[in-house]
Design an enzyme around this catalytic site. Structure first.
Site, PDB file in Angstrom:
ATOM      1  N   ASN A 180       0.808  -1.224   0.000  1.00 22.01           N
ATOM      2  CA  ASN A 180       0.000   0.000   0.000  1.00 22.01           C
ATOM      3  C   ASN A 180       0.843   1.277   0.000  1.00 22.01           C
ATOM      4  O   ASN A 180       0.518   2.246  -0.683  1.00 22.01           O
ATOM      5  CB  ASN A 180      -0.995  -0.003   1.161  1.00 22.01           C
ATOM      6  CG  ASN A 180      -0.335  -0.187   2.507  1.00 22.01           C
ATOM      7  OD1 ASN A 180       0.706  -0.836   2.627  1.00 22.01           O
ATOM      8  ND2 ASN A 180      -0.929   0.378   3.539  1.00 22.01           N
ATOM      9  N   GLY A 229       2.052  -6.002   7.536  1.00 25.86           N
ATOM     10  CA  GLY A 229       1.105  -6.741   6.712  1.00 25.86           C
ATOM     11  C   GLY A 229      -0.046  -7.268   7.548  1.00 25.86           C
ATOM     12  O   GLY A 229      -0.376  -6.717   8.615  1.00 25.86           O
ATOM     13  N   THR A 259      -2.503  -9.649   9.923  1.00 26.62           N
ATOM     14  CA  THR A 259      -2.320 -10.300  11.214  1.00 26.62           C
ATOM     15  C   THR A 259      -2.040 -11.804  11.081  1.00 26.62           C
ATOM     16  O   THR A 259      -1.131 -12.316  11.741  1.00 26.62           O
ATOM     17  CB  THR A 259      -3.537 -10.042  12.115  1.00 26.62           C
ATOM     18  OG1 THR A 259      -3.604  -8.635  12.405  1.00 26.62           O
ATOM     19  CG2 THR A 259      -3.443 -10.809  13.421  1.00 26.62           C
ATOM     20  N   GLY A 273       1.518 -12.169  10.069  1.00 23.14           N
ATOM     21  CA  GLY A 273       2.370 -11.750  11.180  1.00 23.14           C
ATOM     22  C   GLY A 273       2.503 -12.825  12.241  1.00 23.14           C
ATOM     23  O   GLY A 273       3.590 -13.048  12.789  1.00 23.14           O
ATOM     24  N   CYS A 317      -3.514   0.395   6.938  1.00 18.84           N
ATOM     25  CA  CYS A 317      -3.770  -0.337   8.178  1.00 18.84           C
ATOM     26  C   CYS A 317      -4.500   0.512   9.205  1.00 18.84           C
ATOM     27  O   CYS A 317      -5.228   0.003  10.043  1.00 18.84           O
ATOM     28  CB  CYS A 317      -2.454  -0.842   8.758  1.00 18.84           C
ATOM     29  SG  CYS A 317      -1.224   0.460   9.021  1.00 18.84           S
ATOM     30  N   GLU A 368       7.304   1.387  15.559  1.00 26.89           N
ATOM     31  CA  GLU A 368       8.105   1.983  14.500  1.00 26.89           C
ATOM     32  C   GLU A 368       8.119   3.492  14.678  1.00 26.89           C
ATOM     33  O   GLU A 368       7.238   4.076  15.318  1.00 26.89           O
ATOM     34  CB  GLU A 368       7.537   1.603  13.132  1.00 26.89           C
ATOM     35  CG  GLU A 368       7.609   0.105  12.881  1.00 26.89           C
ATOM     36  CD  GLU A 368       7.321  -0.286  11.452  1.00 26.89           C
ATOM     37  OE1 GLU A 368       8.194  -0.902  10.811  1.00 26.89           O
ATOM     38  OE2 GLU A 368       6.209   0.019  10.976  1.00 26.89           O
TER      39      GLU A 368
END
Length: 507
Positions: free
Chosen positions: A167, A242, A244, A247, A298, A476
């Site tokens: 995205n 990305g 869940t 992940g 997200c 992040e």
């Protein structure tokens, strides 16, 4: 399953410029390599190809990163010199912003102005991490022991595997790349198979500004390449953005060898509008929060919670605003929403429109494909608004990752918080109110990593971003990201106490 090129709408220059893995500072096309199509979702046409890396090619990239990490050319580089490389990298990205933006638009169909804005902003991210690269992140600690000095330092983890989504392919890579390089790690990036080529070009630019060979490598490919990177024994940390489910699989794989992991995963974020809010501003924020980036983010505010006293007004305003959005060619200035990024995602969005209708949600806007003149094969969907949604409907519980808004009614503050928190996710939330006490109170009660008050979908390189619950692990951006990409070492120095013999208490 491997794909092969089925049609050829590319020029020779396009075909040969980026269709390889980037290892040791050069584009590599191994003998016998397989390739897959790269399609422009706005036109539906194949415009390039990407190399479908195998485990052997992933191994080549990881070993290159390991050599670079252990090389004095990188491990012994002064922080000031590492910082200068980051500054030069950011400047070169800004100089090449038009090319990098065009690549991303051709890959994922997002608006050119959004991709260009993100790409230009990357310079500031690298400038910020250039500063942190020179900042001592350790501490001198007071202890209970006389004659002993203790201090901590932070050191790089090693080889980082960065697995990134389609995205915002470059910005979300930079969220990882900036702190990883600033901390002294080396990186192997695996971009989404939807958007592989812009990342290869970014690695070329890193080499052009002087990063040592092997510090930043790229492997393109489909699912097998990602698995090979995540499972590689020489990868010390995996940073993933990305879904869940993916992940969770990555975390399980990394746990088997205790590799470090950070995960930025899905969301079903509530955007809460109270009756004391500036309704016009709240509607603007709600529309931007879900239809910006075609809903393919997200942090999308996909659940719009509206107090019952203003519910009908807000529903009517949101529907009217959605109807007015211009869906079109992402390269055209007048377009306000571009394409859905891939055929699989396009089919998923249309499927969820059917699911919501079947569950009894009331369609008040959109719900159909968008016809864009001259782009008959493009993947366009009208902004879609469902009202009278209840929080047990799939449209309210499952992440669609597309331009679908689900409007839910609530009566009071307690109910709003309960509905907002009634989700497996916890990435973001919005609160719209004219009451300062309510703003602070509700923000504190929401179980989400980011809460915006009277605004939505804002991020910065200086502030942490990440999720509660099944929206991820770690943070992040900001100084927190430097900690995510480094190990802490505690060092003890005897400053005069002297060693005591534990076997001779009289000594």
């Amino acid at each position: 399953m491997r794909q092969t090129i089925t049609r050829d709408d590319r020029s020779t220059a396009e075909t040969t410029a980026l269709d390889g893995i980037y290892v040791d500072g050069r584009l590599v096309r191994p003998d016998g390599a397989q390739y897959f199509d790269v399609r422009d979702p706005a036109t539906g046409r194949v415009w390039n190809r990407a190399l479908d890396a195998t485990a052997a090619e992933v191994d080549l990239a990881v070993r290159s990163a390991r050599r670079a990490f252990e090389s004095e050319e990188w491990s012994m580089l002064r922080p000031a010199d590492r910082a200068q490389l980051l500054i030069d990298f950011g400047s070169a990205i800004a100089d090449n912003a038009e090319e990098l933006s065009d690549l991303q638009v051709r890959e994922n169909g997002k608006l050119m102005r959004e991709m260009f804005g993100q790409t230009k902003l990357m310079r500031e991210y690298f400038n910020y991490y250039a500063g942190l690269a020179q900042l001592p992140l350790g501490a001198t600690n007071a202890t209970h022991l006389r004659g002993m000095v203790n201090y901590t330092v932070r050191e790089p983890i090693g080889v980082v595997g960065a697995v990134t989504p389609w995205n915002s392919p470059l910005l979300l890579l930079v969220w990882k790349l900036g702190p990883a390089l600033a901390a002294g790690n080396t990186v192997v990036a695996k971009p989404s198979e939807v958007t592989p080529l812009s990342t290869v070009r970014l690695a070329q630019i890193a080499s052009e500004v002087g990063f040592p060979d092997g510090v930043f490598n790229v492997v393109t490919g489909q699912g097998a390449a990602g698995r090979a990177l995540v499972e590689h024994p020489e990868v010390d940390k995996v940073a993933f953005t990305g879904s869940t489910p993916t992940g969770k699989a990555i975390a399980a794989s990394a746990a088997s060898r205790l590799a470090r992991v950070s995960l930025e995963l899905g969301g079903k974020s509530p955007n809460i509008i109270f009756d004391d809010a500036d309704i016009e501003a709240a509607v603007t924020g709600a529309v931007a929060g879900i239809f910006g980036a075609s809903g393919q983010t997200c942090m999308a505010g996909s659940r719009i919670l509206v107090q019952s006293t203003v519910y009908d007004e807000v529903v009517e305003r949101i529907a009217r605003r959605a109807d007015a959005i211009v869906v079109g060619d992402p390269r055209e200035d007048e377009s306000q929403m571009g394409a859905v990024a891939s055929r699989a995602q396009y089919d998923k969005v249309l499927e969820y429109i059917g699911i919501a209708t079947g569950e009894g949600a009331r369609l008040v806007s959109g719900g159909v494909v968008a016809e864009v003149p001259g782009l008959k094969e493009g993947l366009f969907v009208r902004p879609t608004v469902f009202a009278d949604v209840t929080n047990d409907m799939r449209i309210a519980r499952e992440e669609v990752f597309g331009p679908i808004a689900a409007i839910i009614r609530f009566d009071d503050e307690e109910e709003a918080v309960r509905i907002a928190n009634d989700t497996e996710f916890g990435l973001a939330a919005g609160v719209w109110t004219g009451s300062v006490p309510r703003a602070h109170r509700v923000a504190g009660l929401l179980r989400a990593g980011t809460v915006w008050v009277n605004n939505y979908r804002k991020t910065s390189y200086a502030t942490p971003f990440g999720g509660y619950k099944q929206s991820g692990l770690g943070r992040e951006n900001g100084i927190d990201a430097m900690r995510e990409f480094s190990e802490e070492k505690s060092i003890w120095i005897d400053a005069g106490q002297g060693i005591k013999d534990p076997f001779n208490p009289r000594a």
